[in-house]
Design a protein around this motif. Structure first.
Motif, PDB file in Angstrom:
ATOM      1  N   PHE A  68      46.957  42.556  52.392  1.00  0.00           N
ATOM      2  CA  PHE A  68      47.339  41.958  51.005  1.00  0.00           C
ATOM      3  C   PHE A  68      46.819  40.246  51.213  1.00  0.00           C
ATOM      4  O   PHE A  68      46.169  40.021  50.192  1.00  0.00           O
ATOM      5  N   PHE A  69      46.935  39.788  52.163  1.00  0.00           N
ATOM      6  CA  PHE A  69      47.136  38.126  52.014  1.00  0.00           C
ATOM      7  C   PHE A  69      45.696  37.529  52.712  1.00  0.00           C
ATOM      8  O   PHE A  69      45.473  36.432  52.794  1.00  0.00           O
ATOM      9  N   VAL A  70      44.906  38.561  52.967  1.00  0.00           N
ATOM     10  CA  VAL A  70      43.290  38.138  53.256  1.00  0.00           C
ATOM     11  C   VAL A  70      42.875  37.309  52.262  1.00  0.00           C
ATOM     12  O   VAL A  70      42.517  36.175  52.314  1.00  0.00           O
ATOM     13  N   PRO A  71      42.715  37.858  50.848  1.00  0.00           N
ATOM     14  CA  PRO A  71      42.220  36.895  50.066  1.00  0.00           C
ATOM     15  C   PRO A  71      42.769  35.661  49.554  1.00  0.00           C
ATOM     16  O   PRO A  71      42.294  34.680  49.289  1.00  0.00           O
ATOM     17  N   THR A  72      44.313  35.621  50.065  1.00  0.00           N
ATOM     18  CA  THR A  72      45.108  34.434  49.803  1.00  0.00           C
ATOM     19  C   THR A  72      44.528  33.517  50.718  1.00  0.00           C
ATOM     20  O   THR A  72      44.516  32.172  50.373  1.00  0.00           O
ATOM     21  N   GLN A  73      44.253  33.660  51.977  1.00  0.00           N
ATOM     22  CA  GLN A  73      43.737  32.850  52.730  1.00  0.00           C
ATOM     23  C   GLN A  73      42.414  32.451  52.762  1.00  0.00           C
ATOM     24  O   GLN A  73      41.938  31.146  52.721  1.00  0.00           O
ATOM     25  N   TYR A  74      41.561  33.217  52.035  1.00  0.00           N
ATOM     26  CA  TYR A  74      40.340  32.768  51.396  1.00  0.00           C
ATOM     27  C   TYR A  74      40.429  31.662  50.308  1.00  0.00           C
ATOM     28  O   TYR A  74      39.588  30.673  50.069  1.00  0.00           O
ATOM     29  N   GLY A  75      41.152  31.787  49.686  1.00  0.00           N
ATOM     30  CA  GLY A  75      41.727  31.180  48.151  1.00  0.00           C
ATOM     31  C   GLY A  75      42.062  29.603  48.703  1.00  0.00           C
ATOM     32  O   GLY A  75      41.534  28.696  48.487  1.00  0.00           O
ATOM     33  N   ALA A  76      42.886  29.781  50.106  1.00  0.00           N
ATOM     34  CA  ALA A  76      43.353  28.457  50.485  1.00  0.00           C
ATOM     35  C   ALA A  76      42.255  27.504  51.204  1.00  0.00           C
ATOM     36  O   ALA A  76      42.010  26.367  50.879  1.00  0.00           O
ATOM     37  N   GLN A  77      41.339  28.379  51.775  1.00  0.00           N
ATOM     38  CA  GLN A  77      40.097  27.823  52.570  1.00  0.00           C
ATOM     39  C   GLN A  77      39.382  27.324  51.557  1.00  0.00           C
ATOM     40  O   GLN A  77      38.808  26.163  51.655  1.00  0.00           O
ATOM     41  N   ASP A  78      38.994  28.020  50.346  1.00  0.00           N
ATOM     42  CA  ASP A  78      38.162  27.533  49.487  1.00  0.00           C
ATOM     43  C   ASP A  78      38.573  26.117  48.663  1.00  0.00           C
ATOM     44  O   ASP A  78      37.737  25.256  48.466  1.00  0.00           O
ATOM     45  N   LEU A 127      45.805  58.152  40.991  1.00  0.00           N
ATOM     46  CA  LEU A 127      46.845  57.372  40.188  1.00  0.00           C
ATOM     47  C   LEU A 127      46.177  56.693  38.998  1.00  0.00           C
ATOM     48  O   LEU A 127      45.066  56.721  38.615  1.00  0.00           O
ATOM     49  N   LYS A 128      47.257  56.605  38.070  1.00  0.00           N
ATOM     50  CA  LYS A 128      47.102  56.313  36.717  1.00  0.00           C
ATOM     51  C   LYS A 128      46.687  54.581  36.701  1.00  0.00           C
ATOM     52  O   LYS A 128      45.719  54.385  35.648  1.00  0.00           O
ATOM     53  N   PHE A 129      47.248  53.948  37.220  1.00  0.00           N
ATOM     54  CA  PHE A 129      46.960  52.611  37.261  1.00  0.00           C
ATOM     55  C   PHE A 129      47.525  51.734  38.545  1.00  0.00           C
ATOM     56  O   PHE A 129      48.441  52.301  39.151  1.00  0.00           O
ATOM     57  N   THR A 130      47.103  50.357  38.841  1.00  0.00           N
ATOM     58  CA  THR A 130      47.705  49.479  39.793  1.00  0.00           C
ATOM     59  C   THR A 130      47.537  48.253  39.151  1.00  0.00           C
ATOM     60  O   THR A 130      46.539  47.859  38.331  1.00  0.00           O
ATOM     61  N   ILE A 131      48.358  47.139  39.274  1.00  0.00           N
ATOM     62  CA  ILE A 131      48.459  46.189  39.053  1.00  0.00           C
ATOM     63  C   ILE A 131      48.044  45.001  39.734  1.00  0.00           C
ATOM     64  O   ILE A 131      48.451  44.938  40.925  1.00  0.00           O
ATOM     65  N   ASP A 132      47.122  44.464  39.309  1.00  0.00           N
ATOM     66  CA  ASP A 132      46.331  43.157  40.033  1.00  0.00           C
ATOM     67  C   ASP A 132      47.106  42.047  39.933  1.00  0.00           C
ATOM     68  O   ASP A 132      47.540  41.477  38.652  1.00  0.00           O
ATOM     69  N   GLN A 133      47.620  41.195  41.174  1.00  0.00           N
ATOM     70  CA  GLN A 133      48.286  39.883  40.932  1.00  0.00           C
ATOM     71  C   GLN A 133      47.425  38.917  41.505  1.00  0.00           C
ATOM     72  O   GLN A 133      47.886  37.936  41.810  1.00  0.00           O
ATOM     73  N   GLN A 134      46.483  38.959  41.819  1.00  0.00           N
ATOM     74  CA  GLN A 134      45.424  37.958  42.147  1.00  0.00           C
ATOM     75  C   GLN A 134      45.799  37.257  43.376  1.00  0.00           C
ATOM     76  O   GLN A 134      45.839  35.982  43.313  1.00  0.00           O
ATOM     77  N   PRO A 135      45.765  37.798  44.376  1.00  0.00           N
ATOM     78  CA  PRO A 135      46.363  37.320  45.659  1.00  0.00           C
ATOM     79  C   PRO A 135      45.319  36.157  46.094  1.00  0.00           C
ATOM     80  O   PRO A 135      45.917  35.015  46.598  1.00  0.00           O
ATOM     81  N   TYR A 136      44.123  35.979  45.514  1.00  0.00           N
ATOM     82  CA  TYR A 136      43.237  34.787  45.997  1.00  0.00           C
ATOM     83  C   TYR A 136      43.835  33.593  45.355  1.00  0.00           C
ATOM     84  O   TYR A 136      43.865  32.335  45.804  1.00  0.00           O
ATOM     85  N   LEU A 137      44.128  33.596  44.002  1.00  0.00           N
ATOM     86  CA  LEU A 137      44.654  32.627  43.548  1.00  0.00           C
ATOM     87  C   LEU A 137      45.965  31.995  43.792  1.00  0.00           C
ATOM     88  O   LEU A 137      46.491  30.784  43.663  1.00  0.00           O
ATOM     89  N   GLN A 138      46.795  32.911  44.897  1.00  0.00           N
ATOM     90  CA  GLN A 138      48.102  32.477  45.418  1.00  0.00           C
ATOM     91  C   GLN A 138      47.735  31.758  46.631  1.00  0.00           C
ATOM     92  O   GLN A 138      48.895  31.002  47.098  1.00  0.00           O
ATOM     93  N   GLY A 139      46.464  31.540  47.155  1.00  0.00           N
ATOM     94  CA  GLY A 139      46.211  30.781  48.216  1.00  0.00           C
ATOM     95  C   GLY A 139      45.602  29.410  47.508  1.00  0.00           C
ATOM     96  O   GLY A 139      45.631  28.356  48.082  1.00  0.00           O
ATOM     97  N   PHE A 140      44.724  29.720  46.549  1.00  0.00           N
ATOM     98  CA  PHE A 140      43.939  28.567  45.771  1.00  0.00           C
ATOM     99  C   PHE A 140      44.853  27.580  45.215  1.00  0.00           C
ATOM    100  O   PHE A 140      44.762  26.330  45.460  1.00  0.00           O
ATOM    101  N   TYR A 141      45.795  28.011  44.483  1.00  0.00           N
ATOM    102  CA  TYR A 141      46.358  27.075  43.610  1.00  0.00           C
ATOM    103  C   TYR A 141      47.554  26.276  44.203  1.00  0.00           C
ATOM    104  O   TYR A 141      47.501  24.855  44.002  1.00  0.00           O
ATOM    105  N   PRO A 142      48.250  26.731  45.390  1.00  0.00           N
ATOM    106  CA  PRO A 142      49.237  25.986  45.864  1.00  0.00           C
ATOM    107  C   PRO A 142      48.472  24.779  46.581  1.00  0.00           C
ATOM    108  O   PRO A 142      48.875  23.708  46.463  1.00  0.00           O
TER     109      PRO A 142
END
Lengths: 368, 357
Positions: free
Chosen positions: A82-92, A300-315
């Motif tokens: 899950f946190f792979v994009p978070t790390q990309y967000g922090a990197q970028d 599956l009917k749905f899944t909810i995107d919480q945008q993990p990339y942004l959780q690394g980017f914004y901090p």
């Protein structure tokens, strides 16, 4: 013997000339540390050499020059996909504002390990800390202590309960209770009455428990005769799948729907519905590839995107601005979103490989 | 000739030389050298490593693991192993909590309601419960002759399930008084009342580790433990009650693990059913083995286990201080454990050659 020493010295001098002093001193340290520790030193050296080691670097963008601040990300499941994009967000974000970050914590949500990593970051005088506050009590004192030492701390992804930890400066992530509530409303739209299973990996963990609380509240508020049952699945994805499989087999005659509040359980729900061609609705959270495939296939009917990339980017951006402005730009709560992914809009998630969803490490534009 | 030389050297040796020889003869010497080497390395790499706050951080993180390792060392010496100690580490505080929590405030949906007894009774109940688990493990292993690897593997899963049931998977924020927390291991203020500002947890662990080392070195129980692991049949034939020795050490290890969990829950201010687990158990076993305890039984020291755990804790904290990425963490830990062990074995070998001369 003497010959060797001379040779060694010459080689060292050549290295120094070629690569600058830092590399040479690091190599010396490697020699001091011996075989057992040469690898971390080597990796640290790699990190250090990846970016210019000048203490005063360019500011990045339009900003004045500033120290190359190192922000520490302290995570409860460091190796979770899950946190792979978070790390990309922090990197970028770090590349934008000319800072660096570190990624540590616990692999299996062991609180004492996560706290130990947090305290080590404080001792190492990190420029700022972003931490997943998965438990309410334990983080209060360490966070206070860090802030007392002048280290800004923000929570990301998990915020120590619905009301939020009192000590962290801001929370950057999904509004967890609200997202659960929205899921509950969606469930009430899909199911008219009867038993509905709500799977949760680790009850009480404050990155997912508020969601289930929100979902149950919304289901009750709907006034329909839906009976939500929360079921524990555990933190490991394969075991989660087994738990859901077993629960379905034992309760299939009465079950009117299966939903989940964490990534692994959501994937499991999709797989179990597909395995037994179950005619009940399912849904959940996050964007693991099997989950997206289940949505595409209609399991599956749905899944909810919480945008993990942004959780690394914004901090990184928030901590950076706090440092740069001398504390004038105080971190602010940031909601990283609540987006329902359904069969109607799942396609770009599956066909696009991007850093923003963690499916590719490549930087490219346009993404598709 | 070699003997004569050694005698003359000994006879005319200075105090420093004799101290060195005494040190080198110690089983723990090699692992101590590795621990000190690593410490110096991280010190050079980042001075924050020796920051008072970081020393405190390291000792707090290492104390419960070292205490679990102490029990594990005793078991390994008498030829057994306990894989469920990580689950006992979670089980102890849960029992303490359920005993002392008043029934009205029990965990929502929990299987067992709290008894509402005083907290000290909770501590005693928890220690007794852990001892009981150890007793069960010991009896199953020795009387029913199931290898301890299997008995305790079963116990590992059983206890994990039990812990989850007892708290319904919930995590608890400690309701206990600050005084109690401080005494048992609490976080305390940054400048706590104890020497060097360390947590009471560290002193509890040190005291108990020294006590177990004393039992191992200077009591009949310790002698029998070594004899049982070194030569089971020989020990039994010379009148050692090997069954009693093994069961006793299972009880000891289980109780220490439970106590370690109680201390740590006070420090981290939280009780969780999934706390510890196999992670902490493997760290304790690795620490014991790095510290020179034989997996075959018959030899080892508790102090060595403490040093072995120190090596692992220094590595882990050092990586955190250097900001080594979590993806590289396990990679390096694996290499480091084997590397430290290779060094340890080789230093031991050199020592032995040195003694032969």
């Amino acid at each position: 013997m003497e010959h060797d020493e001379v040779n060694e010295e010459l080689a060292e001098q050549r290295l120094e000339k070629a690569l600058g002093y830092d590399r040479a001193s690091l190599l010396k340290r490697i020699a001091v540390g011996g075989a057992a520790v040469s690898l971390p030193a080597f990796l640290a050296a790699q990190d250090a050499l990846a970016a210019p080691a000048r203490p005063e670097a360019g500011g990045g963008g339009n900003y004045p020059s500033h120290p190359k601040w190192k922000f520490a990300f302290i995570n409860h499941v460091t190796t979770n996909p899950f946190f792979v994009p978070t790390q990309y967000g922090a990197q970028d974000a770090c590349a934008l504002v000319n800072c660096t970050y570190s990624w540590s914590g616990s692999e299996n949500a062991i609180l004492s390990q996560q706290l130990s990593a947090f305290n080590a970051a404080v001792a190492a005088h990190a420029a700022g800390i972003a931490v997943t506050v998965t438990a309410q009590g334990p983080f209060e004192k360490p966070i206070n202590n860090a802030i007392r030492h002048g280290i800004p701390v923000v929570a990301y992804n998990a915020d120590g309960g619905r009301t939020g930890a009192h000590t962290r400066m801001a929370y950057i992530g999904q509004a967890l209770y609200d997202s659960g509530f929205a899921m509950g409303q969606r469930i009430a739209g899909l199911v008219s009455k009867g038993d509905v299973a709500l799977f949760i990996a680790t009850p009480g963990a404050l990155n997912i428990q508020p969601r289930i609380d929100g979902a149950i509240a919304a289901i009750k508020a709907s006034g329909k005769g839906i009976n939500p049952k929360s079921v524990t699945t555990g933190p490991q994805v394969p075991a989660e799948l087994n738990a859901i499989d077993a629960y379905y087999l034992a309760h299939k005659s009465k079950l009117k729907g299966m939903f989940a509040v964490d990534a692994g359980s959501t994937q499991g729900v999709g797989q179990v519905i597909a395995k037994y061609s179950a005619k009940i609705p399912g849904g959940g959270f996050d964007l693991l590839t099997p989950t997206l495939q289940s949505i595409q296939a209609g399991h599956l009917k749905f899944t909810i995107d919480q945008q993990p990339y942004l959780q690394g980017f914004y901090p990184v951006i928030q901590l950076f601005l706090y440092k740069l402005s001398g504390g004038l730009m105080f971190p602010s709560d940031t909601n990283t979103g609540l987006l329902f992914v359904t069969k109607a809009n799942v396609k770009p998630y599956l066909t696009t490989k991007s850093r923003y969803e963690g499916s590719s490490s490549k930087q490219k534009y346009p993404v598709s | 000739m070699a003997v004569a030389e050694a005698t003359t050297r000994d006879g005319g040796a200075s105090f420093g030389w004799r101290l060195l020889r005494w040190f080198v003869r110690r089983r723990e010497a090699s692992v101590l050298i590795i621990a000190v080497g690593l410490f110096v390395y991280f010190w050079i790499a980042n001075s924050a490593f020796v920051d008072r706050a970081d020393i405190k951080n390291m000792t707090e993180y290492g104390a419960p693991i070292a205490l679990i390792a102490a029990g594990e060392v005793m078991l390994l010496i008498c030829g057994e192993i306990d894989l469920s100690l990580g689950q006992l580490y979670a089980f102890g505080p849960i029992i303490m909590y359920l005993t002392s929590n008043s029934s009205g405030e029990a965990v929502p949906g929990a299987t067992v309601a709290g008894l509402g007894l005083p907290i000290w009774v909770g501590v005693i109940f928890a220690l007794l419960a852990c001892a009981g688990i150890g007793l069960a493990t010991g009896v199953i292993t020795t009387v029913f002759r199931v290898p301890s690897f299997i008995t305790t593997l079963g116990m590992l899963f059983f206890l994990n399930g039990l812990n989850l049931r007892l708290l319904s998977g919930e995590q608890i924020v400690l309701p206990f008084s600050q005084t109690f927390q401080n005494i048992l291991g609490g976080y305390g203020a940054p400048n706590g009342p104890f020497p060097f500002y360390l947590n009471s947890e560290v002193y509890w662990a040190l005291f108990l580790i020294l006590l177990v080392q004393f039992i191992l070195s200077y009591t009949r129980w310790g002698l029998h433990t070594v004899a049982t692991g070194g030569n089971l049949i020989g020990a039994a034939e010379s009148g050692v009650n090997v069954r009693k020795v093994k069961i006793g050490n299972f009880v000891l290890a289980a109780t220490l693990a439970g106590f370690a969990g109680m201390m740590d829950s006070e420090r981290i201010n939280s009780i969780q059913p999934l706390q510890g687990g196999t992670d902490i158990m493997f760290l304790a076993v690795a620490g014991a083995v790095i510290g020179g305890t034989s997996l075959m039984g018959g030899s080892g020291t508790v102090i060595g286990g403490l040093l072995g755990v120190s090596v692992l804790v220094i590595l882990r904290t050092g990586f955190n201080i250097l900001g080594v990425n979590a993806y590289n963490f396990d990679l390096i830990t694996g290499v480091a454990i084997v590397g430290a062990m290779v060094l340890n074995v080789q230093i031991q070998r050199l020592k032995n050659i040195g003694k032969l001369q």
